[in-house]
Design a protein around this motif. Structure first.
Motif, PDB file in Angstrom:
ATOM      1  N   LYS A   1     -19.218  14.383 -16.719  1.00  0.00           N
ATOM      2  CA  LYS A   1     -18.660  15.551 -16.042  1.00  0.00           C
ATOM      3  C   LYS A   1     -19.317  16.838 -16.547  1.00  0.00           C
ATOM      4  CE  LYS A   1     -14.250  15.793 -16.212  1.00  0.00           C
ATOM      5  NZ  LYS A   1     -12.789  15.764 -16.211  1.00  0.00           N
ATOM      6  N   GLU A   2     -19.533  16.928 -17.851  1.00  0.00           N
ATOM      7  CA  GLU A   2     -20.181  18.120 -18.415  1.00  0.00           C
ATOM      8  C   GLU A   2     -21.614  18.247 -17.893  1.00  0.00           C
ATOM      9  OE1 GLU A   2     -20.549  21.539 -20.997  1.00  0.00           O
ATOM     10  OE2 GLU A   2     -18.850  20.470 -20.143  1.00  0.00           O
ATOM     11  N   ARG A   3     -22.312  17.123 -17.821  1.00  0.00           N
ATOM     12  CA  ARG A   3     -23.685  17.152 -17.294  1.00  0.00           C
ATOM     13  C   ARG A   3     -23.702  17.650 -15.854  1.00  0.00           C
ATOM     14  NH1 ARG A   3     -26.327  11.915 -15.522  1.00  0.00           N
ATOM     15  NH2 ARG A   3     -26.540  12.943 -13.551  1.00  0.00           N
ATOM     16  N   ASN A   4     -22.791  17.143 -15.046  1.00  0.00           N
ATOM     17  CA  ASN A   4     -22.733  17.583 -13.655  1.00  0.00           C
ATOM     18  C   ASN A   4     -22.338  19.045 -13.538  1.00  0.00           C
ATOM     19  OD1 ASN A   4     -23.584  15.175 -12.590  1.00  0.00           O
ATOM     20  ND2 ASN A   4     -21.528  14.371 -12.315  1.00  0.00           N
ATOM     21  N   LEU A   5     -21.435  19.495 -14.408  1.00  0.00           N
ATOM     22  CA  LEU A   5     -21.050  20.898 -14.414  1.00  0.00           C
ATOM     23  C   LEU A   5     -22.260  21.779 -14.740  1.00  0.00           C
ATOM     24  CD1 LEU A   5     -17.877  22.493 -15.703  1.00  0.00           C
ATOM     25  CD2 LEU A   5     -20.002  23.288 -16.680  1.00  0.00           C
ATOM     26  N   LEU A   6     -23.024  21.382 -15.765  1.00  0.00           N
ATOM     27  CA  LEU A   6     -24.186  22.168 -16.169  1.00  0.00           C
ATOM     28  C   LEU A   6     -25.280  22.148 -15.103  1.00  0.00           C
ATOM     29  CD1 LEU A   6     -24.258  21.166 -19.927  1.00  0.00           C
ATOM     30  CD2 LEU A   6     -23.709  23.423 -18.981  1.00  0.00           C
ATOM     31  N   LEU A   7     -25.465  21.003 -14.448  1.00  0.00           N
ATOM     32  CA  LEU A   7     -26.458  20.945 -13.376  1.00  0.00           C
ATOM     33  C   LEU A   7     -26.036  21.793 -12.184  1.00  0.00           C
ATOM     34  CD1 LEU A   7     -27.501  17.183 -13.491  1.00  0.00           C
ATOM     35  CD2 LEU A   7     -28.893  19.166 -14.117  1.00  0.00           C
ATOM     36  N   SER A   8     -24.741  21.810 -11.876  1.00  0.00           N
ATOM     37  CA  SER A   8     -24.244  22.677 -10.796  1.00  0.00           C
ATOM     38  C   SER A   8     -24.474  24.137 -11.143  1.00  0.00           C
ATOM     39  CB  SER A   8     -22.747  22.442 -10.552  1.00  0.00           C
ATOM     40  OG  SER A   8     -22.512  21.129 -10.138  1.00  0.00           O
ATOM     41  N   PHE A   9     -24.218  24.491 -12.405  1.00  0.00           N
ATOM     42  CA  PHE A   9     -24.437  25.863 -12.849  1.00  0.00           C
ATOM     43  C   PHE A   9     -25.917  26.226 -12.780  1.00  0.00           C
ATOM     44  CE2 PHE A   9     -25.223  28.963 -16.242  1.00  0.00           C
ATOM     45  CZ  PHE A   9     -24.424  29.999 -15.776  1.00  0.00           C
ATOM     46  N   LYS A  10     -26.776  25.278 -13.158  1.00  0.00           N
ATOM     47  CA  LYS A  10     -28.221  25.516 -13.116  1.00  0.00           C
ATOM     48  C   LYS A  10     -28.678  25.766 -11.682  1.00  0.00           C
ATOM     49  CE  LYS A  10     -32.476  23.533 -14.937  1.00  0.00           C
ATOM     50  NZ  LYS A  10     -33.046  22.399 -15.664  1.00  0.00           N
ATOM     51  N   GLN A  11     -28.179  24.976 -10.747  1.00  0.00           N
ATOM     52  CA  GLN A  11     -28.518  25.178  -9.333  1.00  0.00           C
ATOM     53  C   GLN A  11     -28.050  26.547  -8.849  1.00  0.00           C
ATOM     54  OE1 GLN A  11     -30.258  23.397  -7.011  1.00  0.00           O
ATOM     55  NE2 GLN A  11     -30.906  22.160  -8.754  1.00  0.00           N
ATOM     56  N   LYS A  12     -26.852  26.933  -9.268  1.00  0.00           N
ATOM     57  CA  LYS A  12     -26.308  28.226  -8.861  1.00  0.00           C
ATOM     58  C   LYS A  12     -27.169  29.371  -9.395  1.00  0.00           C
ATOM     59  CE  LYS A  12     -22.167  31.098  -9.261  1.00  0.00           C
ATOM     60  NZ  LYS A  12     -20.808  31.170  -9.829  1.00  0.00           N
ATOM     61  N   THR A  13     -27.573  29.282 -10.657  1.00  0.00           N
ATOM     62  CA  THR A  13     -28.391  30.347 -11.228  1.00  0.00           C
ATOM     63  C   THR A  13     -29.768  30.405 -10.574  1.00  0.00           C
ATOM     64  OG1 THR A  13     -29.095  28.920 -13.046  1.00  0.00           O
ATOM     65  CG2 THR A  13     -27.231  30.376 -13.463  1.00  0.00           C
ATOM     66  N   GLN A  14     -30.341  29.258 -10.231  1.00  0.00           N
ATOM     67  CA  GLN A  14     -31.633  29.243  -9.537  1.00  0.00           C
ATOM     68  C   GLN A  14     -31.497  29.841  -8.143  1.00  0.00           C
ATOM     69  OE1 GLN A  14     -32.903  25.169  -9.743  1.00  0.00           O
ATOM     70  NE2 GLN A  14     -33.772  25.409 -11.778  1.00  0.00           N
ATOM     71  N   ARG A  15     -30.404  29.526  -7.458  1.00  0.00           N
ATOM     72  CA  ARG A  15     -30.168  30.063  -6.128  1.00  0.00           C
ATOM     73  C   ARG A  15     -30.029  31.588  -6.165  1.00  0.00           C
ATOM     74  NH1 ARG A  15     -26.114  27.026  -5.045  1.00  0.00           N
ATOM     75  NH2 ARG A  15     -24.503  28.537  -5.475  1.00  0.00           N
ATOM     76  N   LEU A  16     -29.411  32.096  -7.231  1.00  0.00           N
ATOM     77  CA  LEU A  16     -29.232  33.540  -7.385  1.00  0.00           C
ATOM     78  C   LEU A  16     -30.411  34.202  -8.101  1.00  0.00           C
ATOM     79  CD1 LEU A  16     -25.465  33.538  -8.398  1.00  0.00           C
ATOM     80  CD2 LEU A  16     -26.445  34.073  -6.155  1.00  0.00           C
ATOM     81  N   ALA A  17     -31.459  33.432  -8.367  1.00  0.00           N
ATOM     82  CA  ALA A  17     -32.684  33.914  -9.023  1.00  0.00           C
ATOM     83  C   ALA A  17     -32.385  34.518 -10.396  1.00  0.00           C
ATOM     84  CB  ALA A  17     -33.408  34.916  -8.132  1.00  0.00           C
ATOM     85  N   ARG A  18     -31.511  33.854 -11.141  1.00  0.00           N
ATOM     86  CA  ARG A  18     -31.199  34.267 -12.505  1.00  0.00           C
ATOM     87  C   ARG A  18     -31.770  33.237 -13.470  1.00  0.00           C
ATOM     88  NH1 ARG A  18     -24.800  35.349 -11.738  1.00  0.00           N
ATOM     89  NH2 ARG A  18     -24.941  37.107 -10.313  1.00  0.00           N
TER      90      ARG A  18
END
Length: 126
Positions: A72-89
């Motif tokens: 679950k933590e891995r999936n949470l971190l991967l979701s966060f990583k996708q979000k930051t890439q989408r927002l160009a952060r």
């Protein structure tokens, strides 16, 4: 607390009371579990990865529970990583370190389980 983790105090973070298990966020279930609560002001603490010697002392049920929490933590971190890439952060070093620790811990669980399967196979060949 869980009696099998009493010898390893750091494990209490991963093994809460049974009524709280499978969710570190209380009553949130489903899709929301894959996102950090952005309204919290709590600082994220980053510990170390679980090692093979630590995990060898755990029973099958504890390893299974830890795998689920790490998954679950891995999936949470991967979701966060996708979000930051989408927002160009940029992804912060703390989040990258958390992800690497989760990956290392999951790899160590696989090693321990393979060792146990190998021992079980050797015992059944006798």
């Amino acid at each position: 607390t869980n009696p099998s983790v009493s010898a390893f105090p750091a494990a209490r973070h991963f093994f809460p009371q049974k009524s709280q298990f499978h969710s570190s966020k209380g009553a949130i279930r489903g899709f929301e579990e894959f996102f950090d609560d952005e309204n919290t002001t709590d600082a994220v603490t980053n510990g170390r990865a679980w090692t093979v010697p630590d995990l060898r002392r755990k029973g099958f049920d504890d390893l299974h529970k830890l795998w689920y929490v790490l998954y679950k933590e891995r999936n949470l971190l991967l979701s966060f990583k996708q979000k930051t890439q989408r927002l160009a952060r940029p992804v912060t070093p703390i989040d990258e370190s958390r992800y690497q620790n989760v990956k290392r811990s999951m790899a160590c669980i696989k090693i321990v389980m393979k060792e146990r399967m190998k021992i079980e196979a050797m015992m059944s060949d006798r």
